[in-house]
Design a protein around this motif. Structure first.
Motif, mmCIF file in Angstrom:
data_model
loop_
_atom_site.group_PDB
_atom_site.id
_atom_site.type_symbol
_atom_site.label_atom_id
_atom_site.label_comp_id
_atom_site.label_asym_id
_atom_site.label_seq_id
_atom_site.Cartn_x
_atom_site.Cartn_y
_atom_site.Cartn_z
ATOM 1 N N ALA A 199 39.723 36.587 46.148
ATOM 2 C CA ALA A 199 40.008 36.835 47.557
ATOM 3 C C ALA A 199 41.350 37.526 47.715
ATOM 4 O O ALA A 199 41.511 38.442 48.513
ATOM 5 N N LYS A 200 42.337 37.102 46.924
ATOM 6 C CA LYS A 200 43.644 37.747 46.970
ATOM 7 C C LYS A 200 43.547 39.201 46.523
ATOM 8 O O LYS A 200 44.188 40.078 47.073
ATOM 9 N N ARG A 201 42.720 39.428 45.516
ATOM 10 C CA ARG A 201 42.577 40.789 45.002
ATOM 11 C C ARG A 201 42.040 41.725 46.065
ATOM 12 O O ARG A 201 42.545 42.814 46.292
ATOM 13 N N ARG A 202 40.997 41.292 46.757
ATOM 14 C CA ARG A 202 40.396 42.159 47.761
ATOM 15 C C ARG A 202 41.265 42.251 48.992
ATOM 16 O O ARG A 202 41.279 43.265 49.672
ATOM 17 N N ALA A 203 41.995 41.193 49.281
ATOM 18 C CA ALA A 203 42.881 41.241 50.438
ATOM 19 C C ALA A 203 43.975 42.272 50.254
ATOM 20 O O ALA A 203 44.457 42.862 51.210
ATOM 21 N N ARG A 204 44.384 42.491 48.989
ATOM 22 C CA ARG A 204 45.422 43.468 48.697
ATOM 23 C C ARG A 204 44.848 44.841 48.419
ATOM 24 O O ARG A 204 45.561 45.753 48.047
ATOM 25 N N GLY A 205 43.546 44.987 48.606
ATOM 26 C CA GLY A 205 42.862 46.194 48.180
ATOM 27 C C GLY A 205 43.427 47.478 48.704
ATOM 28 O O GLY A 205 43.413 48.499 48.034
ATOM 29 N N SER A 237 37.689 48.699 47.207
ATOM 30 C CA SER A 237 38.761 47.883 47.782
ATOM 31 C C SER A 237 38.394 47.388 49.177
ATOM 32 O O SER A 237 39.034 47.735 50.175
ATOM 33 N N VAL A 238 37.378 46.586 49.246
ATOM 34 C CA VAL A 238 36.984 45.962 50.507
ATOM 35 C C VAL A 238 36.935 44.458 50.289
ATOM 36 O O VAL A 238 36.697 43.987 49.181
ATOM 37 N N GLU A 239 37.161 43.710 51.354
ATOM 38 C CA GLU A 239 37.279 42.267 51.211
ATOM 39 C C GLU A 239 35.930 41.592 50.974
ATOM 40 O O GLU A 239 35.849 40.555 50.324
ATOM 41 N N THR A 240 34.874 42.165 51.522
ATOM 42 C CA THR A 240 33.559 41.551 51.373
ATOM 43 C C THR A 240 32.525 42.597 50.959
ATOM 44 O O THR A 240 32.577 43.750 51.391
ATOM 45 N N ASN A 257 38.677 45.679 40.462
ATOM 46 C CA ASN A 257 37.802 45.349 41.581
ATOM 47 C C ASN A 257 36.351 45.174 41.131
ATOM 48 O O ASN A 257 35.614 44.378 41.705
#
Length: 239
Positions: free
Chosen positions: A43-49, A114-117, A155
């Protein structure tokens, strides 16, 4: 007497059962914690995408080699969507592919993922870009391309398709990049290895067998930035 001995045997049996049951419960708890830890990390990874990485000051540099210039990271403001995947792939089929094209392709796929979901990992893999991204990790004199390729692969590894990154042979390259002159490349490599190791003990063992522990600890002992330190500690926690 017999009743006393029988009671002792029951007591010994209960102790053995309790120990085995406790061991089983601890194993189940450990597995669940590893899954929760990985989910938190992803979740942190995608949040920083879409964030721009911070270029550390020279006071934090692990070596005297130049870091990525600030204008080279995320230099393209173009927004990429899954509809751009075919055109990005076709760019590599042209003759005389130059560095700017490689950078654009790697950056394009990184932004697509690089998207959160629900990142479009299946479409990305179907494009056949994976071997090219892994190959870009070997361009030692082109840290900008290495960085973007590493981010894209991170990602991909953050999805349920972690195995394809491992099977493509990326792990030894990422371990080697933990000693890159670029702090940003080191950090991104550590992050990807964390996603891979966090997927399960089999992949963790692959990272360890590739020699990932020593350079990871080196980056913790002599971090180039706070974020590099934090990411390396997180990756180490997945071991």
């Amino acid at each position: 007497d017999l009743r006393c001995r029988g009671g002792d045997r029951k007591s010994e049996f209960k102790k053995t059962f309790d120990v085995e049951d406790g061991r089983r419960r601890r194993t189940e708890t450990t597995i669940n914690l590893r899954k929760d830890k990985k989910n938190e990390g992803l979740a942190k990874r995608r949040a920083r995408g879409l964030a721009t990485p911070t270029v550390p000051s020279s006071a934090y540099n692990m070596s005297s080699a130049p870091q990525l210039p600030t204008n080279s990271i995320n230099s393209s403001k173009k927004i990429y969507t899954p509809e751009d995947i075919p055109s990005l792939s076709q760019m590599l089929s042209k003759p005389n592919v130059d560095d700017s094209t490689l950078l654009e392709v790697a950056q394009g796929f990184r932004k697509v993922m690089s998207v959160e979901t629900n990142p479009p990992v299946d479409a990305v893999l179907a494009s056949g870009i994976l071997p090219a991204l892994v190959q870009m990790l070997t361009l030692v004199d082109k840290p900008e391309i290495q960085f973007e390729a590493a981010w894209a692969l991170t990602n991909i590894a953050s999805t349920e398709k972690t195995n394809v990154v491992v099977e493509a042979g990326a792990v030894p390259h990422f371990v080697q990049l933990l000693s890159s002159p670029s702090a940003e490349v080191r950090e991104q490599s550590a992050w990807c290895l964390g996603n891979i190791a966090g997927d399960g003990t089999a992949f963790r063992d692959i990272v360890l067998a590739a020699g990932g522990m020593a350079p990871l600890i080196q980056n913790i002992l002599k971090p180039a930035s706070n974020s590099l330190f934090s990411n390396c500690v997180w990756t180490l926690s997945n071991f």
